[in-house]
Design an enzyme around this catalytic site. Structure first.
Site, PDB file in Angstrom:
ATOM      1  N   SER A 330       0.801  -1.231   0.000  1.00 44.34           N
ATOM      2  CA  SER A 330       0.000   0.000   0.000  1.00 44.34           C
ATOM      3  C   SER A 330       0.829   1.275   0.000  1.00 44.34           C
ATOM      4  CB  SER A 330      -0.933   0.005   1.209  1.00 44.34           C
ATOM      5  OG  SER A 330      -1.871  -1.048   1.122  1.00 44.34           O
ATOM      6  N   ASP A 354     -17.658   0.548  -0.985  1.00 40.71           N
ATOM      7  CA  ASP A 354     -16.768  -0.583  -0.729  1.00 40.71           C
ATOM      8  C   ASP A 354     -17.474  -1.614   0.149  1.00 40.71           C
ATOM      9  OD1 ASP A 354     -14.695  -2.360  -0.113  1.00 40.71           O
ATOM     10  OD2 ASP A 354     -13.925  -1.060   1.493  1.00 40.71           O
ATOM     11  N   ASP A 369     -10.703  -6.754   0.291  1.00 44.90           N
ATOM     12  CA  ASP A 369     -10.095  -5.660   1.043  1.00 44.90           C
ATOM     13  C   ASP A 369      -9.600  -6.212   2.378  1.00 44.90           C
ATOM     14  OD1 ASP A 369      -9.804  -2.607   1.233  1.00 44.90           O
ATOM     15  OD2 ASP A 369     -10.760  -3.133   3.135  1.00 44.90           O
ATOM     16  N   HIS A 375     -15.425  -0.432   3.783  1.00 48.10           N
ATOM     17  CA  HIS A 375     -15.279   0.901   4.384  1.00 48.10           C
ATOM     18  C   HIS A 375     -16.429   1.834   4.025  1.00 48.10           C
ATOM     19  CE1 HIS A 375     -10.951   0.309   5.492  1.00 48.10           C
ATOM     20  NE2 HIS A 375     -11.036  -0.581   4.522  1.00 48.10           N
TER      21      HIS A 375
END
Length: 634
Positions: A330, A354, A369, A375
């Site tokens: 990330s 999401d 995820d 999220h």
């Protein structure tokens, strides 16, 4: 009868005279021969034998230059020289042939300790090109007792000498070798490449890192002296001397205090920390763990110790900072976000819902995820702050391979980003062409999704990731990343300043809208200081603002219907923890990349280490670093 008797006497006299003449002629011929030989030797061959006679009492000896010193940015000595005594033999002073040398080695073994490795190395050096009457080293670093024993027995050891010299010494040996490199004995391969004259009295050469890259500057120029010796080869007087030119002293950007702190933070771990000054590109710290001591390599590490290092499962000899290839995970999300916005393929106000996963096609594979359940509504800012994978699956799908690899290359991926570390590797920036050549396969949409979250075929070294962080902090401005700060007090802004070719470096990044930098910066600040930032625990209670991004690199593939449980996975297959960041936000003084192998999440494994280094460098005064005294005189 009287006449017969007289005739006999005349014959005897005649024979005697004949013999006398022949004898006289022989004597004359002998004298003529002696006189002719004398004339030949004394007149015709006069110059030749005068030279040979002088060579018997005069010798030309090479004088090794003193190796240049290496200092940190504050003048702390990192690499110096210390006195040492070596046991050497002059083969021409021994009985000719291997039997004579072997006999002398046997005698010496009765006086001091000489092992088979010493003898093997000695015989290799004996067969290397050298000047006549120059000593060949048998053993380095004699102790005072051994020096005394050899001196007492000197009368029965013709051709044996104790030679004083300066050898490399690293006063802060623990944890600096992966940044500095080290010097070691010259081997046959190196001897074939080096200047045989300039290295005629030198036994050591830079093997790795700074010591290797700046070998020409550090070594100096050989000197020589003509000495008069007795029949045993002992020097009676120096007839003529030309002093060697010492090597140049080098100052690095490396901060010894910061380096020591980074090394300590990595104790008991496998990983790397690289810190760069964003305003110059100078490397402030470069630590790789586990590490090893360089001093043991200077005069020759024992085979047992070397094998222990080489066979260790933790690979202490491997420089993770320069050669470790890790999925950047990330930490590349800010770059991917910039690529999407700057190309126009992803609207700046783009957002998505999401649910905790992404699918390329309905009913297809789930790209999950890290947060089960997702999220909720996610835009660019939130995607960086909370590190939302689903957002980057989506925009990676929109962009495909080419835009992402183009922008990753602008930030230094797929190329060597440091100018003066010869061991640095390019790692892998996976383009479509790369996959065709290396995997004999086409690029698939799923590959793009993995690339969008810094996984899949993409790999980077900690130094590359730190370089990316520097460019992010500088809003696109590149500086040559390098160790060197000055040579003999003269500032070095690029390696081309000292006649080296500058490595190819990306040009400064100019975005279509400068506000895109601000958007990414604000998100990275909230990573550390926002209420839901993944690095908020490491950014808490800080008197200054820092920007950062955490990352967790998957090592072991997880099946579709399985969940990741670190407790059920062998330690070597657990996730890597990563962190990038800089501080202070508005006037960056330090940019850092941290990678902890199999350490778990970047927010817990890597970010706390970076915070400690930020505090040390940004807040605390920098006291003088303690090192051993009286080491490193020129």
């Amino acid at each position: 009868m009287p006449w017969l008797k007289m005739d006999s006497q005349r014959q005897e006299v005649s024979q005697f005279k004949a013999r006398l003449w022949w004898a006289l002629l022989l004597i004359v011929l002998v004298f003529v021969g002696l006189i002719s030989r004398l004339i030949y030797l004394q007149v015709i061959q006069h110059e030749h034998y005068v030279t040979q006679s002088d060579n018997n009492r005069q010798q030309l000896q090479a004088l090794a230059p003193t190796r240049g010193l290496i200092y940190d940015t504050n003048g702390v000595l990192l690499a110096g020289n210390r006195a040492s005594h070596s046991l050497t033999l002059v083969p021409e002073r021994l009985i000719k042939g291997h039997k004579g040398i072997d006999s002398m080695l046997t005698e010496l073994a009765e006086v001091v300790t000489i092992d088979q490795d010493d003898i093997k190395r000695f015989k290799r050096r004996l067969n290397q090109p050298r000047r006549p009457f120059s000593p060949v080293t048998l053993r380095f670093q004699l102790n005072p007792t051994e020096i005394a024993q050899i001196t007492v027995n000197q009368h029965r050891l013709p051709g044996v000498r104790i030679v004083p010299e300066l050898v490399r010494y690293y006063p802060m040996d623990d944890g600096f070798v992966h940044a500095l490199g080290y010097v070691g004995r010259i081997n046959d391969r190196e001897l074939a490449k080096l200047d045989s004259v300039n290295y005629s009295a030198t036994h050591h050469v830079g093997k790795l890192g700074v010591e290797r890259f700046y070998e020409n500057e550090l070594h100096g120029t050989v000197g020589h002296q003509t000495v008069e010796t007795n029949a045993r080869g002992r020097v009676l007087q120096v007839l003529e001397r030309f002093e060697p030119v010492p090597g140049k002293d080098i100052t690095l950007f490396l901060n010894a205090q910061l380096q020591q702190a980074a090394v300590k933070l990595l104790e008991g771990k496998r990983g790397a920390i690289v810190a760069i000054d964003p305003s110059t590109g100078g490397v402030l710290a470069m630590a790789s763990a586990p590490t090893y001591g360089a001093n043991q390599f200077v005069t020759g590490i024992s085979n047992a110790n070397y094998q222990a290092l080489r066979n260790s499962d933790d690979l202490p000899l491997f420089n993770r900072a320069l050669r470790g290839r890790y999925p950047p995970a990330s930490t590349v999300k800010p770059v991917i976000a910039l690529a999407g916005m700057d190309t126009g393929l992803v609207p700046r106000n783009y957002s998505l819902w999401d649910p905790g996963y992404y699918q390329l096609t309905e009913g297809g594979r789930f790209y999950r995820d890290w947060k089960e359940g997702g999220h909720g509504r996610v835009d660019m800012h939130k995607s960086i702050v909370e590190s939302v994978d689903t957002y980057y699956y989506a925009i990676a799908h929109l962009m495909g391979n080419d835009p992402m690899t183009k922008y990753l290359a602008k930030f230094g991926f797929g190329q060597v980003t440091i100018a003066d570390q010869p061991e640095a590797t390019k790692a892998v920036l996976p383009t479509k062409q790369w996959k065709r050549i290396n995997r004999n396969a086409s690029w698939f949409p799923g590959d793009s999704l993995n690339l969008g979250i810094g996984q899949g075929f993409l790999s980077a070294t900690p130094t590359q990731i730190a370089s990316m962080t520097m460019v992010l902090a500088n809003k696109g401005q590149w500086h040559q990343v390098r160790m060197i700060k000055a040579i003999n007090g003269q500032a070095v802004t690029k390696v081309s300043d000292i006649g080296r070719n500058d490595p190819k470096q990306p040009i400064d990044i100019k975005l279509k809208r400068n506000s895109d930098w601000d958007g990414v910066h604000n998100a990275m600040i909230d990573v550390m200081h926002g209420a839901k930032g993944t690095g908020r625990r490491s950014g808490a209670n800080s008197s200054y603002k820092m920007a950062g991004k955490t990352g967790t690199a998957q090592v072991l593939g997880i099946k579709q219907d399985s969940t990741y449980d670190a407790d059920k996975i062998a330690e070597r297959f657990r996730d890597h923890g990563l962190y990038i960041g800089w501080a202070p936000v508005n006037n960056p003084k330090i940019a850092i990349a941290v990678i902890i192998e199999n350490g778990g999440g970047g927010s817990s494994a890597a970010a706390p280490l970076a915070r400690k280094l930020f505090d040390l460098y940004v807040l605390e005064p920098k006291p003088e670093v303690k090192s051993e005294d009286n080491v490193g005189g020129s």
